[in-house]
Enzyme design. Structure first.
Site, mmCIF file in Angstrom:
data_model
loop_
_atom_site.group_PDB
_atom_site.id
_atom_site.type_symbol
_atom_site.label_atom_id
_atom_site.label_comp_id
_atom_site.label_asym_id
_atom_site.label_seq_id
_atom_site.Cartn_x
_atom_site.Cartn_y
_atom_site.Cartn_z
ATOM 1 N N CYS A 56 7.791 3.988 5.777
ATOM 2 C CA CYS A 56 6.906 3.667 4.650
ATOM 3 C C CYS A 56 7.686 3.333 3.387
ATOM 4 O O CYS A 56 7.091 3.049 2.360
ATOM 5 C CB CYS A 56 5.972 4.839 4.391
ATOM 6 S SG CYS A 56 6.828 6.398 4.190
ATOM 7 N N CYS A 72 -3.347 4.557 9.558
ATOM 8 C CA CYS A 72 -2.046 4.084 10.063
ATOM 9 C C CYS A 72 -1.433 5.028 11.092
ATOM 10 O O CYS A 72 -0.233 4.942 11.374
ATOM 11 C CB CYS A 72 -1.084 3.906 8.893
ATOM 12 S SG CYS A 72 -1.700 2.762 7.649
ATOM 13 N N CYS A 94 -0.954 8.718 7.166
ATOM 14 C CA CYS A 94 -2.297 8.390 6.693
ATOM 15 C C CYS A 94 -3.213 8.052 7.879
ATOM 16 O O CYS A 94 -2.768 7.502 8.886
ATOM 17 C CB CYS A 94 -2.240 7.198 5.757
ATOM 18 S SG CYS A 94 -1.389 7.514 4.209
ATOM 19 N N CYS A 132 0.842 -1.196 0.000
ATOM 20 C CA CYS A 132 0.000 0.000 0.000
ATOM 21 C C CYS A 132 0.884 1.256 0.000
ATOM 22 O O CYS A 132 0.662 2.181 -0.777
ATOM 23 C CB CYS A 132 -0.931 -0.018 1.218
ATOM 24 S SG CYS A 132 -2.077 1.364 1.261
ATOM 25 N N CYS A 133 1.908 1.276 0.879
ATOM 26 C CA CYS A 133 2.827 2.420 0.921
ATOM 27 C C CYS A 133 3.543 2.581 -0.420
ATOM 28 O O CYS A 133 3.800 3.708 -0.859
ATOM 29 C CB CYS A 133 3.858 2.236 2.022
ATOM 30 S SG CYS A 133 3.247 2.524 3.698
#
Ligand code: SF4
Length: 268
Positions: free
Chosen positions: A261, A236, A233, A150-151
């Protein structure tokens, strides 16, 4: 009184920069020249205040410089030093699509305050759609690999586009934010992006940063008032309790003490 007039009154008197004009930092090329340039800049910066540090970086780096901000306290201090001095440094952010509303609010407040745009780099549509189709919107917490993917889609890949063609990259990293960050350097050549990476607040504490933001009336993310020390984010990031490490609220369900990240995974 206009915003610009107000900023002019706040502009500091600069010290004589002759002591640091004997070197230049060219667009990275020859390794020997590069090493000397990095060393010279690293030696010069500690004696300067933040305004002077940004001026020195701009004065001695040939080519485009990009400062990436996530609108945290450190980034807002650097943004102030750039915008209030009208420096030719591009300010860019990675809009991951998962940011807090408060982050968008301070982003808008910053653009209004300084009359400058922050360039935004978003995830590629096809990559994002494939990511969410594969792991679901909540999949990032199912494994470290899923979170890093995702990162990678939302941050790392857009960063590559933000930095493309740049000679230098400025970030708001401080050494005392974490044990991992203490291993980095204030100035170093970044092999991955082939540029010089400069962390002008590397030797500052959080208290120094807070003092600077307050002294100059810099807009800041209101989440800082609610216990969020490091803000990323929304899924997170959580607030931290008094005494917890500064980055304890990032990816708090993971055990590693090197939680990043992927943006700063090299030795800079
Ligand atoms: Fe995705 Fe969380 Fe990384 Fe943001 S911080 S890109 S939401 S895993």
């Amino acid at each position: 009184m206009s915003v610009n007039a107000s900023l002019d009154e706040r502009r500091p008197q600069f010290r004589d920069h002759r002591a640091i004009t004997s070197f230049s930092v060219p667009t990275p090329g020859d390794a020997g020249t590069r090493a000397l340039s990095v060393q010279a800049l690293a030696t010069a910066l500690p004696a300067l205040d933040l305004f002077e540090r940004l001026r020195a970086i701009r004065a001695h780096v040939s080519g485009r410089i990009v400062f990436t901000t996530s609108f945290g306290l450190e980034d807002q201090a650097i943004t102030h030093a750039i915008f209030s001095q009208s420096l030719s440094i591009d300010v860019a952010t990675l809009d991951t699509g998962r940011l807090f509303p408060e982050t968008h609010e301070v982003w808008a407040e910053t653009e209004e305050r300084y009359g400058r745009r922050v360039a935004t780099f978003a995830p590629a549509r096809s990559s994002l759609e494939a990511l969410v189709a594969q792991q679901g919107i909540g999949g990032l917490r199912t494994s470290l690999a899923a979170r890093l993917e995702c990162c990678n889609v939302r941050k790392v890949a857009p960063l590559g586009r933000a930095l493309a063609g740049s000679a230098a990259w400025i970030t708001g990293i401080r050494a005392d934010q974490s044990a991992g960050r203490a291993q980095l350097a204030a100035v170093a050549f970044n092999e991955r992006h082939s540029l010089i990476k400069v962390n002008p607040l590397f030797d500052w504490t959080r208290e120094q940063t807070l003092d600077f933001v307050q002294a100059h009336g810099v807009p800041y993310n209101r989440l800082h008032d609610r216990g969020f020390l490091s803000i990323g984010c929304a899924p997170c990031t959580r607030a931290v309790e008094p005494g917890e490490p500064e980055r304890a609220g990032r990816w708090w369900w993971e055990q590693s003490d090197k939680k990043e990240c992927g943006l700063h995974s090299e030795a800079t």
